[in-house]
Scaffold this active site. Structure first.
Site, PDB file in Angstrom:
ATOM      1  N   GLY A 104      44.545  32.827  49.895  1.00 41.59           N
ATOM      2  CA  GLY A 104      43.163  32.965  49.433  1.00 41.59           C
ATOM      3  C   GLY A 104      42.422  34.127  50.063  1.00 41.59           C
ATOM      4  N   ASP A 151      38.841  40.116  43.342  1.00 40.19           N
ATOM      5  CA  ASP A 151      39.572  40.474  44.576  1.00 40.19           C
ATOM      6  C   ASP A 151      39.784  41.982  44.662  1.00 40.19           C
ATOM      7  OD1 ASP A 151      39.668  37.761  44.824  1.00 40.19           O
ATOM      8  OD2 ASP A 151      41.833  37.602  45.065  1.00 40.19           O
TER       9      ASP A 151
HETATM   10  C1  MEV Z   1      40.976  34.144  43.776  1.00 40.45           C
HETATM   11  O1  MEV Z   1      40.700  34.857  44.978  1.00 40.45           O
HETATM   12  C2  MEV Z   1      39.720  33.694  43.110  1.00 40.45           C
HETATM   13  C3  MEV Z   1      39.889  32.907  41.810  1.00 40.45           C
HETATM   14  O2  MEV Z   1      38.551  32.743  41.304  1.00 40.45           O
HETATM   15  C4  MEV Z   1      40.747  33.618  40.803  1.00 40.45           C
HETATM   16  C5  MEV Z   1      40.127  34.885  40.230  1.00 40.45           C
HETATM   17  O3  MEV Z   1      38.931  35.085  40.353  1.00 40.45           O
HETATM   18  O4  MEV Z   1      40.888  35.651  39.627  1.00 40.45           O
HETATM   19  C6  MEV Z   1      40.454  31.522  42.064  1.00 40.45           C
END
Ligand code: MEV
Length: 318
Positions: A104, A151
């Site tokens: 994450g 991201d």
């Molecule tokens: C991943 O860091 C965040 C999510 O919202 C996926 C995305 O935004 O592509 C889970």
């Protein structure tokens, strides 16, 4: 010729993960404490390009030609070739990273950004931030299916951002420095799988899931104001609410909930899961004086690794 070197940071999502995939706003910040470094040297005597991976617990030399078609390193390099319509001479690329993988914290986006920057410099081509971001997004698509793009955007820009799909990205102003503890559940999950899980729930229970996504999106405006005015306690409360909605969405886990509880009971202002969820890292914000207590508590409640860092505020003295 000296090596060309590029770096990219990890990231955390302060508010809005998952809802951001469905068009709601989200807030993300780069985390300088964790980085990926990529360097490239031309090779004269070798007749092939080599990728050298040099992480703490994983070292490997792989000929570029042997990388899998969907390998994130391969796709990031080939995206640059395709964009500029040019193949480089043989090279040796060394990659080292302190960003935990599938946790994450943006490891795949950071890798894509750092490779894109390094390869374009190696080829003597200038790429704007928009181009780097678009190429990194392409690599992310191969890894994650349909990522929101948050991201790669926060990592390319290297600034706190308010992100909304298909809208111009705005930089977020953060008044007071925020002390952050990242705690590892020790579990790894693929963002792609968790995003697919939410999509399937949305198909099965559209009203319920839509209402949760809406609630998550609704926290972001208040959170932006709290960041702007340096209201750290309020920010903490909003993070806890965000975590409760993510839990309802089904993307938390026993370990993440335990770590959130642990951080709060030891004095954190707020805590939540971070990124895809179902494992990976939890983030907590706390007063400098309580960071140590929060960290010790997290370790005794099962965290396998702690990263303590600060998001710099713009107010003087912070
Ligand atoms: C991943 O860091 C965040 C999510 O919202 C996926 C995305 O935004 O592509 C889970």
């Amino acid at each position: 010729m000296p090596a060309i070197i590029s770096k990219a940071t990890g990231k955390i999502i302060l508010f809005g993960e998952h809802a951001v995939v469905y068009g709601y706003p989200a807030i993300a910040v780069p985390i300088d404490a964790i980085q990926v470094k990529v360097s490239i040297l031309p090779v004269i005597l070798e007749n092939q390009s080599i990728i050298k991976i040099r992480n703490i617990n994983w070292q490997e030399d792989i000929p570029f030609a042997e990388l899998d078609e969907y390998d994130p390193i391969r796709t990031s390099i080939e995206n640059v070739y395709a964009h500029i319509n040019q193949k480089p001479p043989h090279f040796e690329m060394t990659i080292s990273s302190s960003i935990p993988i599938s946790a994450g914290l943006g490891s795949s986006a950071a890798l894509a950004v750092a490779i894109t920057k390094c390869m374009s410099q190696f080829l003597g081509i200038y790429l704007s931030n928009d181009e780097i971001n678009a190429l990194a997004y392409k690599s992310e698509e191969v890894q994650h299916g349909s990522p929101s793009g948050i991201d790669n955007s926060v990592i390319t820009l290297g600034q706190p951002i308010l992100f909304r799909k298909s809208k111009p990205i705005s930089q977020i102003k953060i008044m007071s420095s925020i002390h952050i503890i990242l705690a590892d559940t020790g579990k790894r999950t693929l963002t792609k799988d968790v995003v697919t899980f939410v999509k399937q729930r949305l198909e099965k229970e559209p009203d319920f899931i839509k209402s949760i996504l809406f609630e998550i999106g609704g926290l972001v405006e208040e959170a932006s104001k709290a960041l702007l005015y340096g209201e750290v306690k309020k920010l903490g409360n909003l993070m806890v609410r965000n975590h409760i909605f993510l839990k309802k969405l089904g993307v938390s886990s026993i370990e993440l909930d335990q770590l959130v509880e642990s951080a709060l009971k030891n004095g954190a202002f707020g805590a939540k899961l971070c990124g895809g969820g179902k494992g990976g890292y939890m983030i907590a914000i706390c007063e400098p004086s309580s960071c140590e207590r929060v960290s010790f508590g997290l370790v005794s409640d099962g965290a396998t690794h702690i990263i303590s860092t600060t998001i710099k505020g713009s107010k003087q003295g912070n």
